[in-house]
Structures are given as structure tokens and as C-alpha cells.
Design a protein around this motif. Sequence first.
Motif, short mmCIF file in Angstrom:
data_model
loop_
_atom_site.label_atom_id
_atom_site.label_comp_id
_atom_site.label_asym_id
_atom_site.label_seq_id
_atom_site.Cartn_x
_atom_site.Cartn_y
_atom_site.Cartn_z
N MET A 125 63.81 37.20 25.37
CA MET A 125 62.53 36.38 25.52
C MET A 125 61.21 37.25 25.64
O MET A 125 60.42 37.15 24.91
N GLU A 126 61.42 38.34 26.54
CA GLU A 126 60.25 39.49 26.51
C GLU A 126 60.09 40.17 25.36
O GLU A 126 58.83 40.20 24.73
N ASP A 127 61.12 40.55 24.58
CA ASP A 127 60.73 41.23 23.42
C ASP A 127 60.18 40.27 22.14
O ASP A 127 59.52 40.69 21.35
N PHE A 128 60.57 38.91 22.19
CA PHE A 128 60.06 37.98 21.39
C PHE A 128 58.53 38.07 21.38
O PHE A 128 57.74 37.86 20.29
N LEU A 129 58.05 37.75 22.75
CA LEU A 129 56.66 37.83 23.01
C LEU A 129 56.11 38.90 22.73
O LEU A 129 54.74 38.83 22.36
N TRP A 130 56.45 40.02 23.05
CA TRP A 130 55.74 41.38 22.52
C TRP A 130 55.72 41.39 20.97
O TRP A 130 54.65 41.88 20.49
N GLY A 131 56.90 40.91 20.32
CA GLY A 131 56.61 40.96 18.72
C GLY A 131 55.64 40.12 18.25
O GLY A 131 55.06 40.36 17.39
N LEU A 132 55.50 38.90 19.02
CA LEU A 132 54.53 37.88 18.96
C LEU A 132 53.12 38.40 18.96
O LEU A 132 52.31 38.33 18.00
N TRP A 133 52.84 39.28 20.05
CA TRP A 133 51.51 39.72 20.35
C TRP A 133 51.47 40.88 19.14
O TRP A 133 50.25 40.88 18.78
#
Length: 66
Positions: free
Chosen positions: A1-9
Amino acid sequence: MEDFLWGLWNGVTAWPLLILHIFDWWERYPVYNLGRDGGWYQFGFLLGAGSPLLGMFGGNKAAQRD
């Protein structure tokens, strides 16, 4: 989930960073983080990078309906 949020940002901030990189004003931060390269990061990046474009096209359709 952390990678998804960093990718979104990183996807949302990719457009301004790309412009800064084109004019060679800010080389400290990359547009795409190769250290987090994975499926969830890529998915978040695509959603984030496409969100400004999707927002512009969606707003035009809503204005035409009225």
C-alpha cells in the motif's frame, strides 16, 4: 500500500517536475523513483499522472450536459 501511495504522489507531481527538469532548474528529485519500481507503484503513478488529464476531460463533459 505504501508503494501505491508513493506512486500516486509521484504521478501527481510528475507534470510540474517534468517542466522543471526540461528547463534544467531542479535535478535533485527524479520524476520517477526507480527504487520503488513495482506493480503497485506503477499503478499509482499511472493514476496520479493521468489524473490532471482525466479531470480536464471530465469537467468539459459535465459542462456540456447543462
